[in-house]
Design an enzyme around this catalytic site. Structure first.
Site, PDB file in Angstrom:
ATOM      1  N   TYR A 168      31.063 -51.444 -81.001  1.00 45.40           N
ATOM      2  CA  TYR A 168      30.845 -50.880 -79.676  1.00 45.40           C
ATOM      3  C   TYR A 168      30.175 -49.700 -79.615  1.00 45.40           C
ATOM      4  O   TYR A 168      29.276 -49.707 -78.757  1.00 45.40           O
ATOM      5  CB  TYR A 168      32.299 -50.584 -79.028  1.00 45.40           C
ATOM      6  N   GLU A 191      30.897 -41.029 -76.180  1.00 44.24           N
ATOM      7  CA  GLU A 191      31.706 -42.239 -76.452  1.00 44.24           C
ATOM      8  C   GLU A 191      32.545 -42.207 -77.498  1.00 44.24           C
ATOM      9  O   GLU A 191      33.639 -43.076 -77.412  1.00 44.24           O
ATOM     10  CB  GLU A 191      30.452 -43.233 -77.062  1.00 44.24           C
ATOM     11  N   ASP A 242      33.616 -53.143 -74.701  1.00 43.64           N
ATOM     12  CA  ASP A 242      34.863 -52.447 -74.920  1.00 43.64           C
ATOM     13  C   ASP A 242      35.857 -53.391 -74.073  1.00 43.64           C
ATOM     14  O   ASP A 242      35.709 -54.469 -73.381  1.00 43.64           O
ATOM     15  CB  ASP A 242      34.550 -51.113 -74.358  1.00 43.64           C
TER      16      ASP A 242
END
Ligand code: SF4
Length: 356
Positions: A125, A42, A143
């Site tokens: 996020y 991520e 996102d």
């Protein structure tokens, strides 16, 4: 926004998840990942394309396989693993976070979004993505892909970069999250945005599993969404970059720990496009005795808000006795040890072709 989708949320969930099960790209971080692997992927995927991340992720996970190893790795070495990936503060923050995870959580990533958010480099996020994908928590991960999909589905033509729209997207997705498989649901929305509901006004609505709910599609507005406030133009910075060669080594200097490209190594440079007759002066201020100079090609590097327009010079010099702040490294050391950002790639690539 929320109401219009909630009406048939179960069917929406099923159609999206079934599509995801059959169409998701096979990616290394989706194959039964550990929380650590989810975290690394991520962070790497922030503002970076999947194809770019793939080799970095595999190399990183192979050599830095755990929070413990990450916490202990020297910063210099870590930056070398990140070289060319950009946004280097991501790597530095991961190391800081790894040290805290070792100290506070015995080396295991915490599973709660609120706790994850206390760690350096983990924003809303990333925290939601780790909590939902790695730990199955029912939390959102909003996102750019998700925002694009949702403002098209709801035909929302307000500025999609506004906080208000982002909050409403978050609420709408939160209302749609299934009890089970929240992580897959988040990934399915992102995957839809990345592979079907494409940016640049070209959504492939004919292949979309949620077309029946999409107001942007039914109103013929999909390709005009999302609406984004026009960005201010990038600042242009001119620089003169010097490859200074002395006895088979090249001068490098470390960038400051804060700001752009923190702590990375760069070729020495001066502000502006310095005319060649001024080069000798700048070499003198650096304590370098110049023997010869050659003008190199110009290079441009584009950052998010900034462009570097670089003029280059190759300087052949005496090996200086006292050049404070400079490190002298040969080509092999620059390739293997010192992380030089991609902004200088055009010049770094010349090193191997030089007969010096
Ligand atoms: Fe995006 Fe088209 Fe699907 Fe709507 S129907 S979500 S615009 S791909």
């Amino acid at each position: 926004m929320e109401q219009s989708i909630k009406i048939s949320s179960r069917k929406f969930q099923n159609q999206l998840l079934n599509w995801y099960d059959g169409h998701a790209r096979i990616l290394p971080w989706r194959d039964h990942p550990t929380p650590y692997q989810v975290w690394v992927s991520e962070i790497m995927l922030q503002q970076t394309r999947v194809q770019t991340v793939l080799p970095y992720f595999q190399h990183f996970i192979r050599d830095i396989p755990s929070v413990e190893v990450l916490a202990a790795i020297p910063e210099e070495k870590l930056l070398k693993y990140w070289e060319g990936l950009g946004y280097y503060h991501r790597a530095l923050n991961m190391k800081k976070a790894a040290v805290l995870i070792m100290e506070r959580f015995g080396g295991s990533l915490p599973s709660e979004t609120a706790v994850l958010r206390t760690l350096p480099g983990i924003g809303p996020y990333t925290a939601g993505a780790i909590a939902s994908i790695a730990f199955g928590k029912r939390d959102t991960a909003i996102d750019g892909n998700v925002i694009r999909v949702m403002v098209r589905i709801t035909a929302d033509n307000r500025d999609s970069s506004s906080k208000q729209v982002k909050n409403q997207v978050d609420q709408a997705v939160r209302a749609l999250l299934p009890e089970e498989r929240a992580g897959d649901f988040n990934q399915a929305l992102m995957e839809l945005g990345a592979t079907v509901c494409l940016p640049g006004g070209i959504p492939e609505c004919g292949a979309c599993p949620v077309q029946e709910w999409c107001m942007g599609y039914s109103k013929g507005m999909a390709s005009t969404l999302p609406v984004k406030k026009s960005k201010s133009p990038r600042t242009i910075q001119k620089k003169t970059v010097f490859l200074i060669c002395a006895e088979g080594t090249f001068a490098l200097r470390k960038r400051p720990p804060d700001g752009l490209l923190p702590n990375l190594w760069e070729f020495p440079s001066a502000e502006g496009h310095l005319p060649e007759e001024k080069w000798i002066d700048i070499m003198e201020t650096w304590g370098i005795q110049m023997k010869n100079m050659v003008l190199l090609q110009e290079e441009t590097h584009v950052f998010t808000h900034l462009e570097w327009h670089m003029k280059g010079g190759l300087i052949t010099a005496q090996r200086p006795q006292d050049t404070e702040g400079f490190l002298w490294a040969d080509r092999c050391q620059i390739r293997e040890i010192y992380a030089v950002p991609a902004a200088y790639a055009g010049y770094a690539n010349l090193l191997d072709r030089m007969a010096v």
